[in-house]
Scaffold this active site. Sequence first.
Site, mmCIF file in Angstrom:
data_model
loop_
_atom_site.group_PDB
_atom_site.id
_atom_site.type_symbol
_atom_site.label_atom_id
_atom_site.label_comp_id
_atom_site.label_asym_id
_atom_site.label_seq_id
_atom_site.Cartn_x
_atom_site.Cartn_y
_atom_site.Cartn_z
ATOM 1 N N LYS A 209 17.331 -6.686 -8.629
ATOM 2 C CA LYS A 209 18.650 -6.197 -8.225
ATOM 3 C C LYS A 209 19.537 -7.352 -7.758
ATOM 4 O O LYS A 209 20.687 -7.472 -8.162
ATOM 5 C CB LYS A 209 18.495 -5.163 -7.114
ATOM 6 C CG LYS A 209 19.815 -4.509 -6.692
ATOM 7 C CD LYS A 209 19.619 -3.591 -5.495
ATOM 8 C CE LYS A 209 18.708 -2.444 -5.785
ATOM 9 N NZ LYS A 209 18.568 -1.510 -4.644
ATOM 10 N N GLU A 215 9.652 -14.301 -6.486
ATOM 11 C CA GLU A 215 8.557 -14.164 -7.453
ATOM 12 C C GLU A 215 9.093 -13.982 -8.868
ATOM 13 O O GLU A 215 8.613 -14.608 -9.823
ATOM 14 C CB GLU A 215 7.659 -12.984 -7.075
ATOM 15 C CG GLU A 215 6.925 -13.127 -5.754
ATOM 16 C CD GLU A 215 7.698 -12.553 -4.584
ATOM 17 O OE1 GLU A 215 7.073 -12.288 -3.547
ATOM 18 O OE2 GLU A 215 8.939 -12.373 -4.702
ATOM 19 N N GLY A 266 14.306 0.191 -4.468
ATOM 20 C CA GLY A 266 13.383 -0.252 -5.505
ATOM 21 C C GLY A 266 12.246 0.702 -5.768
ATOM 22 O O GLY A 266 11.913 1.004 -6.921
ATOM 23 N N ARG A 267 11.626 1.220 -4.712
ATOM 24 C CA ARG A 267 10.465 2.099 -4.900
ATOM 25 C C ARG A 267 10.849 3.474 -5.413
ATOM 26 O O ARG A 267 9.983 4.264 -5.773
ATOM 27 C CB ARG A 267 9.698 2.199 -3.583
ATOM 28 C CG ARG A 267 10.528 2.686 -2.407
ATOM 29 C CD ARG A 267 9.791 2.436 -1.089
ATOM 30 N NE ARG A 267 10.576 2.753 0.090
ATOM 31 C CZ ARG A 267 11.448 1.928 0.655
ATOM 32 N NH1 ARG A 267 11.685 0.750 0.112
ATOM 33 N NH2 ARG A 267 12.096 2.280 1.748
ATOM 34 N N GLU A 353 5.920 1.920 2.273
ATOM 35 C CA GLU A 353 7.134 1.153 2.500
ATOM 36 C C GLU A 353 8.236 2.052 3.046
ATOM 37 O O GLU A 353 9.108 1.593 3.793
ATOM 38 C CB GLU A 353 7.590 0.478 1.201
ATOM 39 C CG GLU A 353 8.538 -0.696 1.425
ATOM 40 C CD GLU A 353 8.759 -1.520 0.173
ATOM 41 O OE1 GLU A 353 8.224 -2.639 0.095
ATOM 42 O OE2 GLU A 353 9.457 -1.032 -0.741
ATOM 43 N N HIS A 384 -18.182 7.527 -8.040
ATOM 44 C CA HIS A 384 -19.279 6.570 -8.044
ATOM 45 C C HIS A 384 -18.921 5.320 -7.247
ATOM 46 O O HIS A 384 -19.582 4.289 -7.388
ATOM 47 C CB HIS A 384 -19.638 6.206 -9.487
ATOM 48 C CG HIS A 384 -20.105 7.386 -10.281
ATOM 49 N ND1 HIS A 384 -21.424 7.788 -10.330
ATOM 50 C CD2 HIS A 384 -19.409 8.284 -11.029
ATOM 51 C CE1 HIS A 384 -21.521 8.865 -11.093
ATOM 52 N NE2 HIS A 384 -20.311 9.184 -11.537
ATOM 53 N N LYS A 499 8.616 -13.231 4.272
ATOM 54 C CA LYS A 499 9.415 -14.024 3.339
ATOM 55 C C LYS A 499 10.023 -15.233 4.042
ATOM 56 O O LYS A 499 10.054 -16.345 3.501
ATOM 57 C CB LYS A 499 10.529 -13.158 2.736
ATOM 58 C CG LYS A 499 10.060 -12.102 1.759
ATOM 59 C CD LYS A 499 11.253 -11.352 1.195
ATOM 60 C CE LYS A 499 10.839 -10.309 0.175
ATOM 61 N NZ LYS A 499 12.006 -9.582 -0.381
#
Length: 532
Positions: A209, A215, A266-267, A353, A384, A499
């Site tokens: 955005k 990253e 974002g999420r 978040e 399992h 950050k």
Amino acid sequence: MQFHDFSTYRAFSRLTGLAKNSHDLTAVNGLSPQRMSTFKSSMLGFDFLYGTQRVNADVLTALQELADEAGLVETFIAMKKGAVLNRIEGYESENRQVLHTASRDVFGERPCAPEASARAKAELAKLRVFLDSLEDGRIVNGQGEAFTTMVQVGIGGSDLGPRALCLALQAYRRPGRSVRFIANVDPDDAAEVLRDLDLSTTLFNIVSKSGTTLETRTNEQLIRAALQQAGLDPALHLVAVTGEGGPMDDPSRYLTSLYMYDYIGGRYSATSMVGAVALGFALGYDAVIELLQGAQAMDQAAEEADIRANIPLLMALLGIWNHNFLGHATVAILPYSQALSRFPAHLQQCDMESNGKSVTRAGHLVQWQTGPIVWGEPGTNGQHAFYQLLHQGTEIVPAEFIGFRSSQYGADVEVEGTGSQQKLIANMLAQSLALALGRKDPNPARTFAGNRPSSILIADRLTPRTMGELLAMYEHRIAFQGFCWNINSFDQEGVQLGKVLAGRLLHRMRGDSETADVDPIEETLLREAGLL
């Protein structure tokens, strides 16, 4: 809009009292045929079975009172209409609308937030032109060949939701099309993806955005270098999904740009261009529309005030009952569908978040528990792995099972009289019953205490439309809980401190920090880690 602290509601006191003598699933008639039939809700093709939750009629009545007192549906409708909910009263905050629902409110004549829906329609139109151009040969590589692979490059909400959707709907993928993802700044993540690709027929969808995400920016530079090394022009292979007018909105550097907006977190962005570009490349435009139609149908259905007829609202309140009144700190999302293998990871971000907050919307420290720890893996693999703890561990983990009556591909084999899909669903139902009923045995190591809450969400088949419904269902469940806890579910200040510190450490690793700015703890940590 007036908000109240969670602990001040009349229903809070009533639920606190009811929790002292909560329903025992292992008692005589604690789980009966009548109960299983009564404690069931149906909505848009989904059946929600919650007879294996530790609730009774009195608890459900009190939960309804809590929903009404807290104005959960009213706040949800206000959110859809553009109320500024991303804020903390009296303190600096993002101060934004919360309009992820507008990204799919594009089908009716009266959208809840007309301006945002108009923008969503415009981006969908651009997406359709882009996808049609890939299909009819107007967009090809430098050798005149069609693009067959798209790699989405983004992190957090620009990766988890889109990745979960693309994996969930692989069965509907168009022949000759594939989608890959790069998220981690770990260079091995990008290297692993790039080494198997024919770069000449690959598009890279760079999603950020701000256009400044560290990253993503780093991985983009790695990709540009790889393309140039292969003799390819990056501007013909890179697509941008970014903020309008931002640093990535540059036609000289990207094949095309599609936009994302500040009022979609974002999420919550998987149904915006953040998820639609890769999904459209893999499945085609019509499948994107089906997904959006499913999500919008759930957006509308979630306005129902009756908790017994509103699955996301009921899920939210049952989660609050388990977390705040029965004291369970975690919840496991357990899809009995390999296609949903990354859906729990998406929900982990979306929930933790959003509701991992300790400050109210008035800026006060909360005096109650907020978001639970969310985790999960698909069944039957999980059986399992970690189900041992679910059944016999000292930590009680409420479980949410998700399943489908039919498989996506329809490929099955009958062994001992039943097919694989039948075995899969039988296992899911059995786990819910086992958690609830337990088992007594003379050998204490083989005793199951039972009385462990779970629910089952089941539909006919996982399709683009049902995936849209399922995605929106959980988005709304998370938002309803945040409204009830009186927290801001739409910021993420908690990710910022790390950050800032990482930036300081990187300056020191580059050797460009002034001596006066060097923190001795940071300096020592770098030295002891062997990085200085």
